[in-house]
Design an enzyme around this catalytic site. Structure first.
Site, short mmCIF file in Angstrom:
data_model
loop_
_atom_site.label_atom_id
_atom_site.label_comp_id
_atom_site.label_asym_id
_atom_site.label_seq_id
_atom_site.Cartn_x
_atom_site.Cartn_y
_atom_site.Cartn_z
N TYR A 28 4.74 0.81 12.13
CA TYR A 28 3.65 0.37 11.26
C TYR A 28 2.78 -0.74 11.85
O TYR A 28 1.79 -1.14 11.24
CB TYR A 28 4.23 -0.12 9.92
CG TYR A 28 4.95 0.98 9.17
CD1 TYR A 28 4.26 2.12 8.74
CD2 TYR A 28 6.31 0.91 8.91
CE1 TYR A 28 4.90 3.14 8.07
CE2 TYR A 28 6.97 1.92 8.22
CZ TYR A 28 6.26 3.04 7.81
OH TYR A 28 6.90 4.05 7.14
N HIS A 102 -2.81 6.07 5.74
CA HIS A 102 -1.45 5.81 6.24
C HIS A 102 -1.56 5.13 7.59
O HIS A 102 -2.30 5.59 8.47
CB HIS A 102 -0.66 7.11 6.37
CG HIS A 102 -0.50 7.80 5.06
ND1 HIS A 102 0.35 7.34 4.08
CD2 HIS A 102 -1.13 8.89 4.55
CE1 HIS A 102 0.24 8.13 3.03
NE2 HIS A 102 -0.65 9.07 3.28
#
Ligand code: DQA
Length: 147
Positions: A28, A102
Protein backbone atom coordinates in the site's frame (compact mmCIF):
# COMPACT_ATOMS: atom_id res chain seq x y z
CA UNK A 1 -2.94 24.12 -13.37
CA UNK A 2 -5.89 23.57 -11.09
CA UNK A 3 -8.94 24.00 -13.35
CA UNK A 4 -11.70 24.05 -10.75
CA UNK A 5 -11.93 26.79 -8.15
CA UNK A 6 -14.79 26.32 -5.66
CA UNK A 7 -15.20 22.63 -6.45
CA UNK A 8 -15.94 20.31 -3.54
CA UNK A 9 -14.65 16.75 -3.74
CA UNK A 10 -15.41 14.16 -1.07
CA UNK A 11 -12.68 11.57 -0.52
CA UNK A 12 -14.05 8.62 1.44
CA UNK A 13 -11.77 5.96 2.86
CA UNK A 14 -13.13 2.77 4.34
CA UNK A 15 -12.23 -0.03 6.63
CA UNK A 16 -8.58 -0.39 7.76
CA UNK A 17 -7.38 2.56 5.71
CA UNK A 18 -6.72 4.51 8.90
CA UNK A 19 -3.64 2.33 9.40
CA UNK A 20 -2.01 3.32 6.12
CA UNK A 21 1.68 4.02 6.49
CA UNK A 22 2.13 1.06 8.84
CA UNK A 23 -0.02 -1.48 7.06
CA UNK A 24 1.84 -3.67 4.52
CA UNK A 25 3.94 -0.83 3.04
CA UNK A 26 5.17 -3.08 0.22
CA UNK A 27 1.55 -3.34 -0.96
CA UNK A 28 0.00 0.00 0.00
CA UNK A 29 3.02 2.34 0.15
CA UNK A 30 4.40 4.30 3.07
CA UNK A 31 2.12 7.35 2.99
CA UNK A 32 -0.49 7.84 5.68
CA UNK A 33 -3.99 9.07 4.87
CA UNK A 34 -2.93 12.50 6.18
CA UNK A 35 -0.08 12.45 3.66
CA UNK A 36 -2.52 11.64 0.85
CA UNK A 37 -4.79 14.48 1.96
CA UNK A 38 -1.77 16.84 1.88
CA UNK A 39 -0.77 15.57 -1.55
CA UNK A 40 -4.26 16.34 -2.90
CA UNK A 41 -4.24 19.78 -1.30
CA UNK A 42 -0.88 20.52 -2.95
CA UNK A 43 -1.96 19.27 -6.36
CA UNK A 44 -5.37 21.00 -6.30
CA UNK A 45 -5.10 24.06 -4.04
CA UNK A 46 -8.41 25.57 -5.14
CA UNK A 47 -10.46 22.47 -4.40
CA UNK A 48 -12.34 22.03 -1.14
CA UNK A 49 -11.61 18.42 -0.13
CA UNK A 50 -13.85 16.67 2.40
CA UNK A 51 -11.52 13.87 3.46
CA UNK A 52 -12.96 11.11 5.64
CA UNK A 53 -12.19 7.64 7.00
CA UNK A 54 -14.34 5.17 8.89
CA UNK A 55 -14.25 1.52 9.92
CA UNK A 56 -18.07 1.44 10.24
CA UNK A 57 -20.09 0.58 7.17
CA UNK A 58 -23.22 2.49 8.26
CA UNK A 59 -21.13 5.61 8.82
CA UNK A 60 -19.73 5.23 5.31
CA UNK A 61 -23.30 5.11 3.94
CA UNK A 62 -23.87 8.46 5.68
CA UNK A 63 -20.66 9.89 4.18
CA UNK A 64 -21.79 8.83 0.71
CA UNK A 65 -25.16 10.55 1.17
CA UNK A 66 -23.41 13.72 2.38
CA UNK A 67 -21.60 13.86 -0.97
CA UNK A 68 -24.88 14.17 -2.90
CA UNK A 69 -24.32 17.86 -3.65
CA UNK A 70 -20.57 17.68 -4.17
CA UNK A 71 -18.76 18.05 -7.48
CA UNK A 72 -17.18 14.65 -7.16
CA UNK A 73 -16.76 11.63 -4.94
CA UNK A 74 -13.73 9.36 -4.58
CA UNK A 75 -14.14 6.18 -2.56
CA UNK A 76 -11.64 3.59 -1.45
CA UNK A 77 -13.91 1.12 0.34
CA UNK A 78 -11.05 -1.18 1.46
CA UNK A 79 -12.22 -4.77 1.93
CA UNK A 80 -15.89 -3.64 1.74
CA UNK A 81 -15.22 -3.37 -1.99
CA UNK A 82 -15.59 -7.09 -2.30
CA UNK A 83 -18.89 -7.73 -0.48
CA UNK A 84 -20.67 -4.58 0.78
CA UNK A 85 -23.84 -4.32 -1.33
CA UNK A 86 -25.11 -1.53 0.93
CA UNK A 87 -22.28 0.67 -0.32
CA UNK A 88 -23.18 -0.17 -3.90
CA UNK A 89 -26.78 0.90 -3.28
CA UNK A 90 -25.76 4.10 -1.48
CA UNK A 91 -23.40 5.05 -4.33
CA UNK A 92 -26.04 4.29 -6.93
CA UNK A 93 -28.33 6.85 -5.30
CA UNK A 94 -25.79 9.70 -5.51
CA UNK A 95 -25.63 11.38 -8.92
CA UNK A 96 -22.18 12.97 -8.88
CA UNK A 97 -19.02 11.90 -10.74
CA UNK A 98 -17.74 8.93 -8.71
CA UNK A 99 -14.47 7.02 -8.82
CA UNK A 100 -13.49 3.85 -6.94
CA UNK A 101 -9.82 4.07 -5.96
CA UNK A 102 -7.48 1.30 -4.83
CA UNK A 103 -3.89 1.90 -3.85
CA UNK A 104 -2.86 -1.62 -4.80
CA UNK A 105 -3.43 -3.52 -8.02
CA UNK A 106 -6.29 -5.67 -6.74
CA UNK A 107 -6.19 -7.73 -9.97
CA UNK A 108 -2.68 -8.96 -9.24
CA UNK A 109 -3.46 -10.20 -5.74
CA UNK A 110 -5.74 -12.84 -4.15
CA UNK A 111 -8.58 -13.92 -6.44
CA UNK A 112 -11.27 -12.63 -4.06
CA UNK A 113 -9.92 -9.09 -4.49
CA UNK A 114 -10.58 -9.18 -8.24
CA UNK A 115 -14.31 -8.76 -7.81
CA UNK A 116 -15.84 -5.46 -6.74
CA UNK A 117 -19.54 -5.20 -5.88
CA UNK A 118 -19.13 -1.40 -5.87
CA UNK A 119 -17.79 -0.91 -9.42
CA UNK A 120 -21.21 -1.07 -11.18
CA UNK A 121 -22.29 2.00 -9.20
CA UNK A 122 -19.33 4.25 -10.09
CA UNK A 123 -18.07 5.92 -13.26
CA UNK A 124 -14.48 4.73 -13.13
CA UNK A 125 -12.03 2.55 -11.22
CA UNK A 126 -8.36 3.21 -10.51
CA UNK A 127 -6.15 0.48 -9.05
CA UNK A 128 -2.44 0.02 -8.50
CA UNK A 129 -1.30 3.64 -8.81
CA UNK A 130 -0.87 4.01 -5.04
CA UNK A 131 -1.52 7.62 -3.92
CA UNK A 132 -1.42 8.85 -7.52
CA UNK A 133 -4.72 7.06 -8.09
CA UNK A 134 -6.35 9.67 -5.83
CA UNK A 135 -4.75 12.45 -7.86
CA UNK A 136 -5.85 10.93 -11.19
CA UNK A 137 -9.39 10.35 -9.89
CA UNK A 138 -9.64 13.95 -8.67
CA UNK A 139 -8.52 15.20 -12.04
CA UNK A 140 -11.21 13.05 -13.68
CA UNK A 141 -14.10 14.30 -11.53
CA UNK A 142 -13.00 17.92 -12.01
CA UNK A 143 -12.97 17.44 -15.77
CA UNK A 144 -16.57 16.13 -15.58
CA UNK A 145 -17.55 19.33 -13.83
CA UNK A 146 -16.08 21.41 -16.64
CA UNK A 147 -18.20 19.40 -19.07
C1 DQA B 1 -7.60 -1.68 -1.11
C2 DQA B 1 -7.69 -3.11 -1.68
C3 DQA B 1 -8.62 -3.97 -0.85
O1 DQA B 1 -8.67 -5.29 -1.39
C4 DQA B 1 -8.12 -4.04 0.57
O2 DQA B 1 -9.00 -4.82 1.36
C5 DQA B 1 -7.89 -2.72 1.18
C6 DQA B 1 -7.24 -1.68 0.36
C7 DQA B 1 -6.56 -0.83 -1.85
O3 DQA B 1 -6.57 0.38 -1.68
O4 DQA B 1 -5.69 -1.37 -2.55
O5 DQA B 1 -8.13 -2.49 2.35
O6 DQA B 1 -8.87 -1.06 -1.29
Amino acid sequence: MDPSPNATVHVLNGVNLGTLGKRRPAVYGTLTLDDIESLLGGEFPAVNFQFRQTDHEGEMVGFIREAANADGLLINPGAWTHYAYALHDALEAVAVPKVEVHLSNVHARESWRRHSVVSPAVDAVVAGMREWGYVAATRYVLEQRRG
